[in-house]
Design a protein around this motif. Structure first.
Motif, PDB file in Angstrom:
ATOM      1  N   ASP A 149      -2.170  -1.848   3.322  1.00  0.00           N
ATOM      2  CA  ASP A 149      -0.752  -2.151   3.516  1.00  0.00           C
ATOM      3  C   ASP A 149      -0.170  -2.839   2.282  1.00  0.00           C
ATOM      4  OD1 ASP A 149      -0.931  -1.116   6.075  1.00  0.00           O
ATOM      5  OD2 ASP A 149      -0.935  -3.066   7.086  1.00  0.00           O
ATOM      6  N   ALA A 150      -0.915  -3.791   1.742  1.00  0.00           N
ATOM      7  CA  ALA A 150      -0.434  -4.539   0.578  1.00  0.00           C
ATOM      8  C   ALA A 150      -0.350  -3.663  -0.662  1.00  0.00           C
ATOM      9  CB  ALA A 150      -1.346  -5.735   0.318  1.00  0.00           C
ATOM     10  N   VAL A 151      -1.357  -2.812  -0.866  1.00  0.00           N
ATOM     11  CA  VAL A 151      -1.350  -1.922  -2.028  1.00  0.00           C
ATOM     12  C   VAL A 151      -0.161  -0.974  -1.961  1.00  0.00           C
ATOM     13  CG1 VAL A 151      -2.576  -0.037  -3.187  1.00  0.00           C
ATOM     14  CG2 VAL A 151      -3.831  -2.075  -2.458  1.00  0.00           C
ATOM     15  N   ALA A 152       0.083  -0.398  -0.801  1.00  0.00           N
ATOM     16  CA  ALA A 152       1.207   0.524  -0.643  1.00  0.00           C
ATOM     17  C   ALA A 152       2.534  -0.186  -0.883  1.00  0.00           C
ATOM     18  CB  ALA A 152       1.180   1.145   0.748  1.00  0.00           C
ATOM     19  N   GLU A 153       2.659  -1.399  -0.371  1.00  0.00           N
ATOM     20  CA  GLU A 153       3.909  -2.154  -0.540  1.00  0.00           C
ATOM     21  C   GLU A 153       4.163  -2.475  -2.011  1.00  0.00           C
ATOM     22  OE1 GLU A 153       5.991  -6.354   0.930  1.00  0.00           O
ATOM     23  OE2 GLU A 153       4.080  -5.712   1.797  1.00  0.00           O
ATOM     24  N   VAL A 154       3.138  -2.938  -2.710  1.00  0.00           N
ATOM     25  CA  VAL A 154       3.292  -3.259  -4.131  1.00  0.00           C
ATOM     26  C   VAL A 154       3.598  -1.999  -4.937  1.00  0.00           C
ATOM     27  CG1 VAL A 154       2.033  -4.027  -6.188  1.00  0.00           C
ATOM     28  CG2 VAL A 154       1.919  -5.367  -4.084  1.00  0.00           C
ATOM     29  N   ALA A 155       2.910  -0.909  -4.626  1.00  0.00           N
ATOM     30  CA  ALA A 155       3.096   0.330  -5.381  1.00  0.00           C
ATOM     31  C   ALA A 155       4.504   0.886  -5.223  1.00  0.00           C
ATOM     32  CB  ALA A 155       2.069   1.370  -4.935  1.00  0.00           C
ATOM     33  N   ALA A 156       5.116   0.671  -4.072  1.00  0.00           N
ATOM     34  CA  ALA A 156       6.454   1.184  -3.826  1.00  0.00           C
ATOM     35  C   ALA A 156       7.543   0.297  -4.414  1.00  0.00           C
ATOM     36  CB  ALA A 156       6.679   1.348  -2.328  1.00  0.00           C
ATOM     37  N   GLY A 157       7.146  -0.866  -4.920  1.00  0.00           N
ATOM     38  CA  GLY A 157       8.116  -1.785  -5.506  1.00  0.00           C
ATOM     39  C   GLY A 157       8.144  -1.690  -7.021  1.00  0.00           C
ATOM     40  N   GLN A 163      -5.882   5.288   3.553  1.00  0.00           N
ATOM     41  CA  GLN A 163      -4.875   4.548   4.315  1.00  0.00           C
ATOM     42  C   GLN A 163      -3.604   4.325   3.493  1.00  0.00           C
ATOM     43  OE1 GLN A 163      -6.572   1.280   6.937  1.00  0.00           O
ATOM     44  NE2 GLN A 163      -8.378   1.689   5.679  1.00  0.00           N
ATOM     45  N   VAL A 164      -3.760   4.131   2.179  1.00  0.00           N
ATOM     46  CA  VAL A 164      -2.591   3.991   1.309  1.00  0.00           C
ATOM     47  C   VAL A 164      -1.764   5.279   1.331  1.00  0.00           C
ATOM     48  CG1 VAL A 164      -1.841   3.764  -1.106  1.00  0.00           C
ATOM     49  CG2 VAL A 164      -3.598   2.225  -0.187  1.00  0.00           C
ATOM     50  N   VAL A 165      -2.446   6.417   1.223  1.00  0.00           N
ATOM     51  CA  VAL A 165      -1.756   7.713   1.273  1.00  0.00           C
ATOM     52  C   VAL A 165      -0.996   7.853   2.596  1.00  0.00           C
ATOM     53  CG1 VAL A 165      -2.120  10.216   1.438  1.00  0.00           C
ATOM     54  CG2 VAL A 165      -3.301   8.884  -0.332  1.00  0.00           C
ATOM     55  N   LYS A 166      -1.644   7.525   3.688  1.00  0.00           N
ATOM     56  CA  LYS A 166      -1.016   7.624   5.009  1.00  0.00           C
ATOM     57  C   LYS A 166       0.219   6.734   5.099  1.00  0.00           C
ATOM     58  CE  LYS A 166      -2.062   6.912   9.928  1.00  0.00           C
ATOM     59  NZ  LYS A 166      -3.121   6.492  10.895  1.00  0.00           N
ATOM     60  N   ASN A 167       0.086   5.488   4.608  1.00  0.00           N
ATOM     61  CA  ASN A 167       1.209   4.540   4.677  1.00  0.00           C
ATOM     62  C   ASN A 167       2.406   5.021   3.869  1.00  0.00           C
ATOM     63  OD1 ASN A 167      -0.411   2.903   6.223  1.00  0.00           O
ATOM     64  ND2 ASN A 167      -0.718   1.331   4.662  1.00  0.00           N
TER      65      ASN A 167
END
Length: 242
Positions: free
Chosen positions: A166-174, A15-19
């Motif tokens: 969702d949270a992991v993807a958001e943090v990783a992109a920051g 799901q992280v990859v998809k996001n």
């Protein structure tokens, strides 16, 4: 940005990859099946090459004392590959309250993973989540015996895997946090009550018996697996069940 998602085919990783890809980034999933072995180190240099961020979502195959060696070795190997590749941000997923339950080997192992990352050479972020809603059935199975399920009244704040991703993807992109971001579900339940709600929804006739000595969560004292001050995810347990 380019992301190397180690463990990128699992419940959270996929799901992280998809996001991230949907947000316009390039997120590449890596796993043993694709040739990336976090224990032997095989394929990790190739996985990290060209990545701006490594997200490590791999997990120990066991919850016992062997999990300590898994997290030590896997983090050493991934940090070495990330440093060689010039990666600027390293993200892991951990557990709310992980430093408060030293009686559990797996929790000590996850805390070790955090410590190895924090002491490492790459700017980092740690996302700590409460217990996944998707794991509640497994928790019930651990102490099921015939027509009864024995559970302690340990406070639990279940969160949906989608909200975790969702949270992991958001943090990783920051930008790297250099610390911990806690996320949790919007409701707190005693585990035995959560078991009753779950079985009732499934029309499962088994009875939940409150037993403070039953299962892994019997070792947890107080409400350390909950965090009212965490970032609260939107999905309520009843809605997830439906």
């Amino acid at each position: 940005m380019k992301f190397a998602v180690i463990g990128g085919t699992g419940l959270i990783g996929s799901q992280v990859v998809k996001n991230l890809n949907a947000a316009g980034h390039e997120a590449v999933p890596h796993s043993q099946a694709s040739g990336s072995d976090v224990i032997s180190g095989r394929g990790l240099d190739q996985a990290a090459a060209g990545a701006d961020v490594i997200i490590n979502l791999t997990n120990s195959p066991t919850f016992d004392e062997a999990s300590l060696a898994f997290f030590q070795t896997s983090m050493d190997n991934l940090l070495a590959a990330g440093r060689k590749a010039g990666v600027g941000h390293f993200v892991i997923l951990s557990i709310v309250g992980v430093d408060q339950v030293p009686e559990l080997d797996y929790y000590r192992a996850k805390k070790l993973q955090e410590d190895v990352l924090a002491a490492g050479p790459i700017p980092y972020s740690i996302v700590r989540a409460t217990q996944f809603m998707e794991f509640i059935d497994a928790v019930l199975s651990w102490t099921a015996d015939g027509d009864t399920v024995r559970l302690p009244a340990t406070p639990i704040q279940p969160i949906a895997a989608k909200d975790v991703a969702d949270a992991v993807a958001e943090v990783a992109a920051g930008a790297p946090l250099g610390g911990i971001h806690n996320i949790a579900g919007p409701e707190i339940f005693p585990l035995d009550e959560l078991g009753r709600v779950t079985l009732a929804h499934k029309s499962d006739g088994r009875t939940v018996v409150t037993d403070p000595t039953a299962g892994m969560f019997a070792a947890v004292q107080g409400d350390v697996l909950t965090d009212k001050d965490a970032h609260l995810a939107p999905t309520r347990y009843a809605d997830w069940l439906s």
